[in-house]
Design a protein around this motif. Structure first.
Motif, PDB file in Angstrom:
ATOM      1  N   GLY A 217      29.303   7.344 -44.452  1.00 26.37           N
ATOM      2  CA  GLY A 217      28.795   7.757 -43.156  1.00 26.37           C
ATOM      3  C   GLY A 217      27.805   6.739 -42.632  1.00 26.37           C
ATOM      4  O   GLY A 217      27.095   6.087 -43.412  1.00 26.37           O
ATOM      5  N   GLY A 218      27.747   6.590 -41.323  1.00 31.84           N
ATOM      6  CA  GLY A 218      26.813   5.643 -40.741  1.00 31.84           C
ATOM      7  C   GLY A 218      26.979   5.557 -39.248  1.00 31.84           C
ATOM      8  O   GLY A 218      27.042   6.572 -38.553  1.00 31.84           O
ATOM      9  N   PHE A 219      27.116   4.334 -38.737  1.00 31.24           N
ATOM     10  CA  PHE A 219      27.229   4.149 -37.292  1.00 31.24           C
ATOM     11  C   PHE A 219      27.913   2.822 -36.992  1.00 31.24           C
ATOM     12  O   PHE A 219      27.950   1.910 -37.820  1.00 31.24           O
ATOM     13  CB  PHE A 219      25.847   4.177 -36.628  1.00 31.24           C
ATOM     14  CG  PHE A 219      24.960   3.032 -37.031  1.00 31.24           C
ATOM     15  CD1 PHE A 219      24.977   1.838 -36.331  1.00 31.24           C
ATOM     16  CD2 PHE A 219      24.110   3.138 -38.127  1.00 31.24           C
ATOM     17  CE1 PHE A 219      24.167   0.769 -36.711  1.00 31.24           C
ATOM     18  CE2 PHE A 219      23.293   2.085 -38.507  1.00 31.24           C
ATOM     19  CZ  PHE A 219      23.325   0.893 -37.785  1.00 31.24           C
ATOM     20  N   GLU A 220      28.419   2.731 -35.762  1.00 29.02           N
ATOM     21  CA  GLU A 220      28.926   1.471 -35.228  1.00 29.02           C
ATOM     22  C   GLU A 220      28.575   1.409 -33.758  1.00 29.02           C
ATOM     23  O   GLU A 220      28.757   2.382 -33.021  1.00 29.02           O
ATOM     24  CB  GLU A 220      30.444   1.364 -35.410  1.00 29.02           C
ATOM     25  CG  GLU A 220      31.004   0.016 -34.954  1.00 29.02           C
ATOM     26  CD  GLU A 220      32.502  -0.109 -35.183  1.00 29.02           C
ATOM     27  OE1 GLU A 220      32.998  -1.251 -35.154  1.00 29.02           O
ATOM     28  OE2 GLU A 220      33.179   0.924 -35.395  1.00 29.02           O
ATOM     29  N   ALA A 221      28.042   0.279 -33.310  1.00 31.81           N
ATOM     30  CA  ALA A 221      27.719   0.099 -31.900  1.00 31.81           C
ATOM     31  C   ALA A 221      28.994   0.003 -31.071  1.00 31.81           C
ATOM     32  O   ALA A 221      30.076  -0.293 -31.594  1.00 31.81           O
ATOM     33  CB  ALA A 221      26.854  -1.137 -31.708  1.00 31.81           C
ATOM     34  N   ASN A 222      28.846   0.246 -29.773  1.00 29.61           N
ATOM     35  CA  ASN A 222      30.001   0.144 -28.877  1.00 29.61           C
ATOM     36  C   ASN A 222      29.751  -0.882 -27.779  1.00 29.61           C
ATOM     37  O   ASN A 222      28.754  -1.618 -27.809  1.00 29.61           O
ATOM     38  CB  ASN A 222      30.360   1.522 -28.307  1.00 29.61           C
ATOM     39  CG  ASN A 222      29.229   2.130 -27.483  1.00 29.61           C
ATOM     40  OD1 ASN A 222      28.279   1.444 -27.099  1.00 29.61           O
ATOM     41  ND2 ASN A 222      29.325   3.425 -27.221  1.00 29.61           N
ATOM     42  N   SER A 223      30.629  -0.933 -26.790  1.00 34.24           N
ATOM     43  CA  SER A 223      30.561  -1.979 -25.762  1.00 34.24           C
ATOM     44  C   SER A 223      29.379  -1.828 -24.816  1.00 34.24           C
ATOM     45  O   SER A 223      29.032  -2.772 -24.098  1.00 34.24           O
ATOM     46  CB  SER A 223      31.863  -1.996 -24.954  1.00 34.24           C
ATOM     47  OG  SER A 223      32.060  -0.746 -24.316  1.00 34.24           O
ATOM     48  N   ILE A 224      28.756  -0.639 -24.780  1.00 34.09           N
ATOM     49  CA  ILE A 224      27.572  -0.452 -23.943  1.00 34.09           C
ATOM     50  C   ILE A 224      26.299  -0.450 -24.792  1.00 34.09           C
ATOM     51  O   ILE A 224      25.254   0.026 -24.357  1.00 34.09           O
ATOM     52  CB  ILE A 224      27.673   0.821 -23.084  1.00 34.09           C
ATOM     53  CG1 ILE A 224      27.805   2.071 -23.958  1.00 34.09           C
ATOM     54  CG2 ILE A 224      28.830   0.722 -22.103  1.00 34.09           C
ATOM     55  CD1 ILE A 224      27.693   3.381 -23.183  1.00 34.09           C
ATOM     56  N   ASP A 225      26.429  -0.986 -26.009  1.00 34.83           N
ATOM     57  CA  ASP A 225      25.289  -1.162 -26.912  1.00 34.83           C
ATOM     58  C   ASP A 225      24.652   0.156 -27.323  1.00 34.83           C
ATOM     59  O   ASP A 225      23.429   0.259 -27.477  1.00 34.83           O
ATOM     60  CB  ASP A 225      24.239  -2.082 -26.286  1.00 34.83           C
ATOM     61  CG  ASP A 225      23.342  -2.727 -27.347  1.00 34.83           C
ATOM     62  OD1 ASP A 225      23.820  -2.891 -28.485  1.00 34.83           O
ATOM     63  OD2 ASP A 225      22.185  -3.050 -27.033  1.00 34.83           O
ATOM     64  N   LYS A 226      25.473   1.170 -27.516  1.00 38.32           N
ATOM     65  CA  LYS A 226      25.027   2.446 -28.077  1.00 38.32           C
ATOM     66  C   LYS A 226      25.656   2.610 -29.458  1.00 38.32           C
ATOM     67  O   LYS A 226      26.805   2.208 -29.679  1.00 38.32           O
ATOM     68  CB  LYS A 226      25.446   3.620 -27.190  1.00 38.32           C
ATOM     69  CG  LYS A 226      24.845   3.592 -25.789  1.00 38.32           C
ATOM     70  CD  LYS A 226      23.344   3.813 -25.816  1.00 38.32           C
ATOM     71  CE  LYS A 226      22.782   3.898 -24.405  1.00 38.32           C
ATOM     72  NZ  LYS A 226      21.312   4.094 -24.403  1.00 38.32           N
ATOM     73  N   THR A 227      24.912   3.178 -30.392  1.00 33.69           N
ATOM     74  CA  THR A 227      25.459   3.398 -31.733  1.00 33.69           C
ATOM     75  C   THR A 227      26.177   4.744 -31.789  1.00 33.69           C
ATOM     76  O   THR A 227      25.653   5.758 -31.346  1.00 33.69           O
ATOM     77  CB  THR A 227      24.359   3.344 -32.796  1.00 33.69           C
ATOM     78  OG1 THR A 227      23.350   4.322 -32.507  1.00 33.69           O
ATOM     79  CG2 THR A 227      23.725   1.962 -32.846  1.00 33.69           C
ATOM     80  N   VAL A 228      27.375   4.727 -32.358  1.00 34.78           N
ATOM     81  CA  VAL A 228      28.217   5.915 -32.456  1.00 34.78           C
ATOM     82  C   VAL A 228      28.178   6.427 -33.893  1.00 34.78           C
ATOM     83  O   VAL A 228      28.403   5.659 -34.839  1.00 34.78           O
ATOM     84  CB  VAL A 228      29.668   5.579 -32.057  1.00 34.78           C
ATOM     85  CG1 VAL A 228      30.554   6.812 -32.171  1.00 34.78           C
ATOM     86  CG2 VAL A 228      29.707   5.009 -30.644  1.00 34.78           C
TER      87      VAL A 228
END
Length: 343
Positions: A217-228
């Protein structure tokens, strides 16, 4: 965690219950252990490790903050690190309050998480190497260190779990010298597998093994620089949030067919402590303060979560049981949750 966003140590096989008397309505008497760091002074950030056990707070370690916590039978383990003014640092392991030095370096070193299996003690962390100007992810087994990254680029270990003879570690590793591109990663017995492709910044913060399934489990940033907020099951991603707000997973717990995750999601200037069960979100706080859920344990249908909620200018460590909060730390001192066990 950890942290990194957070760090952790929970094992389903250790969560054994007491028997219930069939002739009474007495509920099983579980022991709840919660480790946290508490600032030595009001508003301070020089933390001291403490442990809350069934309502009583005591010192876990003195003069050091806790980064890993584990309970095995009657033994209480903790790991931590400390940096000094000359740039050196030390990584220590404590068993029932007695310290053992794992690493003493002229550069920066940290511990992230701890696991105990068959009396073998595993600690994972990271050590900065001046000669290569990189950070190496490591595992110490009974005090003996093994590198799990090759030292080419910065690597950070975040969590560890031992299942049978296999040792799993989660974290992140850069794919370029400047560290701006990195992948979420899981290592099994020292062999790493990338969970993301380095298009966006990502990190695996926690690991849980259930049968033949390996969850991170964790996170990945997206194209609008938000972490998912994300879970990877056997390396396949499961998205928990829609990417409009920063969010992350800090801990996992698998109970039968149910997969629980906890973490945080930003709401404007503030954030909610969150629990996801099979992808369905429940907020533990209302979003009027900053809050985070850091560790989660499921025991006999009850959901225990350790985290914090800001009250005024103070981060107060809280334990939620089925959504009902109990404050653990001194409300005049900043606190950070670092481990949860229900036995």
């Amino acid at each position: 965690m950890k942290r990194t966003f957070l760090a952790t140590c929970i094992v389903a096989s250790l969560l054994t219950s007491c028997s219930k008397d069939d002739d009474t309505d007495t509920q099983p008497a579980f022991k709840v252990y919660a480790a946290f760091n508490e600032s030595a002074t009001a508003q301070g950030y020089d933390y001291v490790g403490r442990v809350w056990k069934d309502g009583t707070v005591s010192n876990l370690i003195s003069s050091y903050s806790v980064s890993g916590f584990f309970v095995d039978g009657n033994d209480v383990y903790a790991s931590g690190s400390k940096s000094f003014a000359d740039g050196s640092s030390v990584v220590l392991l404590w068993k029932n309050g007695k310290a053992d030095t794992l690493a003493k370096t002229i550069s920066q070193a940290t511990s992230a998480a701890i696991w105990v299996a068959n009396k073998d003690v595993y600690v994972t962390g990271s050590v900065y190497q001046k000669e290569t100007k990189s950070v190496v992810a490591k595992v110490w087994k009974n005090g003996v260190a093994t590198n799990i990254s090759d030292g080419q680029y910065l690597a950070t270990a975040t969590d560890i779990m031992v299942a049978g003879s296999d040792v799993y570690v989660t974290g992140r590793e850069a794919t370029a010298p400047n560290g701006q591109k990195n992948v979420a990663k899981i290592w099994k017995n020292g062999k790493g597998v990338a969970l993301t492709d380095a298009t966006f910044y990502a990190s695996a913060e926690t690991v849980f093994v259930s049968g033949n399934d390996v969850y991170a489990g964790g996170f990945e940033a997206n194209s609008i620089d938000k972490t998912v907020a994300k879970i990877w099951k056997n390396q396949s991603p499961i998205t928990l949030t829609d990417g409009t707000n920063n969010a992350f997973v800090s801990d996992l717990f698998v109970n039968g067919n149910d997969v629980y995750a906890c973490g945080s999601e930003e709401i404007g200037r503030y954030s909610k402590a969150m629990v996801w069960k099979n992808g369905v979100a429940t907020a533990l706080t209302d979003g009027t303060n900053k809050a985070q859920a850091s560790y989660i344990v499921i025991k006999d249908g009850d959901v225990y979560v350790l985290g914090y909620e800001k009250e005024g200018n103070i981060d107060v460590v809280k334990l939620w049981k089925n959504g009902k909060a109990t404050a653990l730390s001194d409300p005049t001192k900043n606190g950070i949750g670092e481990g949860l066990f229900v036995k």
